[in-house]
Design a protein around this motif. Structure first.
Motif, short mmCIF file in Angstrom:
data_model
loop_
_atom_site.label_atom_id
_atom_site.label_comp_id
_atom_site.label_asym_id
_atom_site.label_seq_id
_atom_site.Cartn_x
_atom_site.Cartn_y
_atom_site.Cartn_z
N LEU A 176 0.92 -1.26 0.08
CA LEU A 176 0.05 -0.04 0.06
C LEU A 176 0.79 1.15 -0.11
O LEU A 176 0.60 2.32 -0.66
CB LEU A 176 -1.09 0.02 1.21
N LEU A 177 1.92 1.15 0.78
CA LEU A 177 2.65 2.49 0.83
C LEU A 177 3.47 2.84 -0.59
O LEU A 177 3.86 3.79 -0.82
CB LEU A 177 3.74 2.36 2.07
N GLN A 178 4.02 1.60 -1.22
CA GLN A 178 4.56 1.65 -2.36
C GLN A 178 3.59 2.23 -3.39
O GLN A 178 4.07 3.12 -4.23
CB GLN A 178 5.24 0.29 -3.09
N GLN A 179 2.49 1.79 -3.47
CA GLN A 179 1.52 2.36 -4.43
C GLN A 179 1.10 3.75 -4.10
O GLN A 179 0.72 4.71 -4.99
CB GLN A 179 0.13 1.63 -4.27
N GLY A 180 1.13 4.30 -2.99
CA GLY A 180 0.94 5.50 -2.54
C GLY A 180 -0.52 5.93 -2.44
O GLY A 180 -1.02 7.26 -2.52
N GLU A 181 -1.40 5.08 -2.33
CA GLU A 181 -2.80 5.29 -2.26
C GLU A 181 -3.53 4.21 -1.43
O GLU A 181 -3.53 2.99 -1.56
CB GLU A 181 -3.34 5.06 -3.94
N PHE A 182 -4.01 4.75 -0.19
CA PHE A 182 -4.47 4.03 1.03
C PHE A 182 -5.34 5.08 1.56
O PHE A 182 -5.37 6.48 1.27
CB PHE A 182 -3.37 3.64 1.72
N THR A 183 -5.94 4.53 2.47
CA THR A 183 -6.92 5.36 3.47
C THR A 183 -6.50 5.16 4.97
O THR A 183 -6.48 3.95 5.38
CB THR A 183 -8.67 4.87 3.32
N ILE B 238 -5.97 9.22 0.65
CA ILE B 238 -4.64 9.55 0.23
C ILE B 238 -4.73 8.92 -1.32
O ILE B 238 -4.63 7.67 -1.29
CB ILE B 238 -3.53 9.28 0.85
N GLU B 239 -4.78 9.66 -2.34
CA GLU B 239 -4.57 9.28 -3.61
C GLU B 239 -3.44 10.13 -4.39
O GLU B 239 -3.17 11.04 -3.85
CB GLU B 239 -6.07 9.35 -4.66
N LYS B 240 -3.28 9.46 -5.46
CA LYS B 240 -2.24 10.25 -6.34
C LYS B 240 -2.47 11.85 -6.76
O LYS B 240 -1.66 12.31 -6.71
CB LYS B 240 -1.84 9.60 -7.57
N SER B 241 -3.84 11.77 -7.00
CA SER B 241 -4.17 13.25 -7.54
C SER B 241 -5.19 13.78 -6.38
O SER B 241 -5.40 15.14 -6.87
CB SER B 241 -5.00 13.11 -8.76
N GLU B 242 -5.69 13.30 -5.35
CA GLU B 242 -6.54 13.87 -4.51
C GLU B 242 -6.25 13.57 -3.11
O GLU B 242 -5.99 12.52 -2.84
CB GLU B 242 -7.92 13.69 -4.99
N TYR C 292 -4.74 12.11 15.87
CA TYR C 292 -5.72 10.99 15.64
C TYR C 292 -4.87 9.78 15.68
O TYR C 292 -3.93 9.48 15.13
CB TYR C 292 -6.59 10.79 14.42
N SER C 293 -5.38 8.43 16.13
CA SER C 293 -4.58 7.23 15.86
C SER C 293 -5.55 6.11 15.43
O SER C 293 -6.92 6.22 15.54
CB SER C 293 -4.23 6.66 17.24
N GLY C 294 -5.23 5.32 14.36
CA GLY C 294 -5.93 4.60 13.89
C GLY C 294 -5.23 3.28 12.97
O GLY C 294 -4.08 2.74 13.37
N TYR C 295 -5.64 3.06 11.90
CA TYR C 295 -4.87 2.16 10.94
C TYR C 295 -4.90 2.52 9.49
O TYR C 295 -5.97 3.37 9.22
CB TYR C 295 -5.54 0.63 11.08
N ILE C 296 -4.53 1.91 8.60
CA ILE C 296 -4.54 2.20 7.25
C ILE C 296 -5.23 0.94 6.67
O ILE C 296 -5.13 -0.38 7.01
CB ILE C 296 -3.23 2.37 6.61
N SER C 297 -5.84 1.16 5.47
CA SER C 297 -6.34 0.13 4.65
C SER C 297 -6.43 0.58 3.12
O SER C 297 -6.04 1.32 2.85
CB SER C 297 -7.99 -0.05 5.17
N LYS C 298 -6.75 -0.35 2.40
CA LYS C 298 -6.73 -0.18 0.86
C LYS C 298 -8.04 0.71 0.53
O LYS C 298 -9.04 0.44 1.10
CB LYS C 298 -6.91 -1.52 0.25
N ASN C 299 -7.84 1.72 -0.21
CA ASN C 299 -8.78 2.46 -0.64
C ASN C 299 -10.05 1.79 -1.24
O ASN C 299 -9.92 0.87 -2.09
CB ASN C 299 -8.49 3.54 -1.84
N LEU C 300 -11.42 2.05 -0.92
CA LEU C 300 -12.49 1.54 -1.39
C LEU C 300 -13.04 2.03 -2.56
O LEU C 300 -12.41 3.20 -3.04
CB LEU C 300 -13.67 1.65 -0.43
N GLU C 301 -13.42 1.20 -3.73
CA GLU C 301 -13.81 1.71 -5.06
C GLU C 301 -14.88 2.90 -4.56
O GLU C 301 -15.65 2.78 -4.04
CB GLU C 301 -14.37 0.50 -5.93
N LYS C 302 -14.67 3.97 -5.43
CA LYS C 302 -15.58 4.94 -5.58
C LYS C 302 -16.82 4.68 -6.21
O LYS C 302 -16.80 3.95 -7.51
CB LYS C 302 -15.18 6.19 -6.25
N LYS C 303 -17.94 5.04 -5.92
CA LYS C 303 -19.30 4.65 -6.69
C LYS C 303 -19.57 5.57 -7.72
O LYS C 303 -19.21 6.80 -7.60
CB LYS C 303 -20.49 4.56 -5.63
#
Length: 175
Positions: free
Chosen positions: A33-40, A79-83, A164-175
């Motif tokens: 996820l960190l290499q892709q640079g896109e996560f939540t 976090i996404e590449k463009s937004e 804030y504390s929490g965790y990261i996960s994969k971005n969910l697909e936008k509807k």
């Protein structure tokens, strides 16, 4: 008798360790996820720094003096590449208050931002995000640990800092 005590202690330890929930990911998934640079980043707890907020929290019945607020599911920083999209609550002092309640929390989208990545302590990765089209938010610092746990700190021009504390996960697909 000693074997019985050891057996009971081991059983109790096993039961207690299985009761707790853990939002950790395999290290390979986190590094991917960190290499892709896109996560939540999913916020689980808020850590306000304002003494007035902490005093109010401590005065509530059945409260602890932990200075931590448990958050409902859904507060996040995507976090996404463009937004970058932030939907986080705010607890603290605002130096330029607004009557518009939609401006009381950190809810924004930005397409103009600078992001830097560096190695932190204990194998963590530290992201420094500077939104360039948001006048109120000075910078966001996100530290991601190898198991997927994360810590986010927000510095603002017109508010006291909050984390804030929490965790990261994969971005969910936008509807």
């Amino acid at each position: 008798m000693k074997n019985l005590i050891k057996y009971c202690a081991a059983t109790l330890l096993l039961i207690l360790s299985s009761c707790g929930t853990s939002n950790t990911m395999p290290k390979a998934d986190v590094s991917s996820l960190l290499q892709q640079g896109e996560f939540t980043f999913m916020a689980e707890k808020a850590h306000p720094t304002n003494a007035d907020v902490i005093n109010v929290l401590n005065s509530l019945p059945n409260s602890s003096s932990a200075r931590v607020l448990d958050l409902d599911y859904g507060y996040s920083l995507r976090i996404e590449k463009s937004e970058i999209t932030a939907e986080l609550p705010y607890f603290g002092r605002s130096y330029t208050p607004s009557y518009d309640t939609s401006k009381s929390a950190y809810r924004f989208k930005t397409k103009e931002f600078g992001i830097t990545q560096k190695e932190g302590k204990k194998g963590s990765t530290v992201y420094t995000i500077i939104p360039q089209d948001r006048s109120g938010v000075q910078r966001l610092i996100l530290e991601v640990f190898p198991q997927g746990r994360a810590y986010l700190s927000i510095d603002s021009n017109d508010r006291q800092p909050i984390s804030y504390s929490g965790y990261i996960s994969k971005n969910l697909e936008k509807k």
